[in-house]
Design an enzyme around this catalytic site. Structure first.
Site, PDB file in Angstrom:
ATOM      1  N   GLU A 276       9.547  -0.750   6.767  1.00 34.79           N
ATOM      2  CA  GLU A 276       8.835  -1.844   7.438  1.00 34.79           C
ATOM      3  C   GLU A 276       9.717  -3.079   7.541  1.00 34.79           C
ATOM      4  O   GLU A 276       9.730  -3.773   8.556  1.00 34.79           O
ATOM      5  CB  GLU A 276       7.556  -2.186   6.665  1.00 34.79           C
ATOM      6  CG  GLU A 276       6.483  -1.117   6.781  1.00 34.79           C
ATOM      7  CD  GLU A 276       5.311  -1.366   5.862  1.00 34.79           C
ATOM      8  OE1 GLU A 276       4.238  -0.821   6.137  1.00 34.79           O
ATOM      9  OE2 GLU A 276       5.457  -2.073   4.854  1.00 34.79           O
TER      10      GLU A 276
ATOM     11  N   GLY B 170       0.756  -1.254   0.000  1.00 38.26           N
ATOM     12  CA  GLY B 170       0.000   0.000   0.000  1.00 38.26           C
ATOM     13  C   GLY B 170       0.782   1.299   0.000  1.00 38.26           C
ATOM     14  O   GLY B 170       0.890   1.993  -1.007  1.00 38.26           O
TER      15      GLY B 170
HETATM   16  O1  LIG Z   1       3.085   0.022   3.101  1.00 34.72           O
HETATM   17  C1  LIG Z   1       1.993  -0.374   3.491  1.00 34.72           C
HETATM   18  C2  LIG Z   1       1.863  -1.639   4.182  1.00 34.72           C
HETATM   19  O2  LIG Z   1       2.435  -2.704   3.530  1.00 34.72           O
HETATM   20  C3  LIG Z   1       0.507  -1.956   4.773  1.00 34.72           C
HETATM   21  O3  LIG Z   1       0.813  -2.521   6.002  1.00 34.72           O
HETATM   22  C4  LIG Z   1      -0.379  -2.927   3.999  1.00 34.72           C
HETATM   23  O4  LIG Z   1      -0.606  -2.456   2.701  1.00 34.72           O
HETATM   24  C5  LIG Z   1      -1.725  -3.138   4.722  1.00 34.72           C
HETATM   25  O5  LIG Z   1      -2.425  -1.935   4.759  1.00 34.72           O
HETATM   26  P1  LIG Z   1      -3.946  -1.868   5.233  1.00 34.72           P
HETATM   27  O6  LIG Z   1      -3.981  -2.326   6.637  1.00 34.72           O
HETATM   28  O7  LIG Z   1      -4.322  -0.431   5.060  1.00 34.72           O
HETATM   29  O8  LIG Z   1      -4.730  -2.768   4.313  1.00 34.72           O
END
Ligand SMILES: O=C[C@H](O)[C@H](O)[C@H](O)COP(=O)(O)O
Length: 233
Positions: free
Chosen positions: A106, A99
């Site tokens: 991370e 995302g």
């Molecule tokens: O860089 C973003 C991350 O990988 C998020 O942790 C992942 O996309 C999950 O995001 P969400 O909880 O908004 O679905």
């Protein structure tokens, strides 16, 4: 049940594992936001001494607003537990983080952590990675069209991530993101190794052999999934 309820439920279940004096890696995303709110509440109500380590500007801002005490990754000796979201998780507990394109930070926080939990709603569980979302790779802007061509020649179906038709999306480190539209990643370890060897690619969104427990919000409540394998890092 609403998807937001499932995310919140998963986030709060993971928080049950937090103990006083822990250093917690704080992931990024909408599911993590529920975790941050729950964590702030516990810190306040139970007078916990918790330190958070952020994985993105977005999380730092949210944690500061919630008065969660924070330190930089370089200022902590280790991290007890990181709680993060995920874009997709396959049946072997491998994941794509996508995302916000915060995957570089991370991953650094994840591999510095004694344990890693992922919090997701059940739409994130897939048989094979790449099914619903592209795989992001972070590339240096210099020479990025050459990297793009190399990815295209490998049949990896790349596209530059754009904010709009004239503006590239930038990561925290002011790099570009190239999304690989793969539909099915049959051999994630092979792909991760190949990507790691490409000059110009800094990091990719495959998170392999990293997670220790997954908390999944479902219509039937939270499912706690634990992979049976040794960690590789
Ligand atoms: O860089 C973003 C991350 O990988 C998020 O942790 C992942 O996309 C999950 O995001 P969400 O909880 O908004 O679905």
């Amino acid at each position: 049940m609403d998807v937001e309820d499932k995310k919140k439920m998963a986030a709060l279940a993971a928080l049950d594992h937090i103990q006083d004096h822990m250093i917690i890696g704080l992931g990024t995303g909408t599911t993590v936001q529920y975790m941050l709110e729950g964590l702030a509440q516990r810190i306040q109500q139970e007078h916990l001494n918790i330190i958070g380590v952020s994985t993105s500007d977005r999380t730092t801002k949210a944690a500061n607003a919630l008065n969660i005490p924070m330190k930089d990754l370089d200022d902590v000796g280790h991290i007890d537990l990181t709680i993060d979201g995920a874009g997709e998780i396959d049946k072997h507990f491998q994941g794509i983080k996508d995302g916000g394109a915060a995957h570089e930070y991370e991953k650094m926080v994840a591999i510095s952590s004694d344990k890693n939990f992922w919090i997701v709603d059940d739409s994130k569980l897939v048989d094979t990675l790449g099914h619903n979302i592209p795989l992001p790779v972070e590339v240096v802007p210099y020479g990025s069209t050459k990297v793009f061509r190399r990815l295209a020649n490998e049949g990896l179906n790349p596209s530059f991530r754009m904010v709009d038709k004239d503006h590239f999306y930038f990561t925290h480190e002011h790099n570009y993101v190239i999304d690989l539209h793969l539909q099915q990643i049959n051999h994630p370890h092979h792909l991760a190794l190949w990507l790691a060897h490409q000059v110009g690619i800094l990091e990719h969104g495959l998170f392999l052999d990293i997670v220790d427990e997954v908390f999944v919000g479902t219509d039937q409540g939270v499912k706690n999934l634990v992979p049976e394998r040794e960690k590789r890092y």
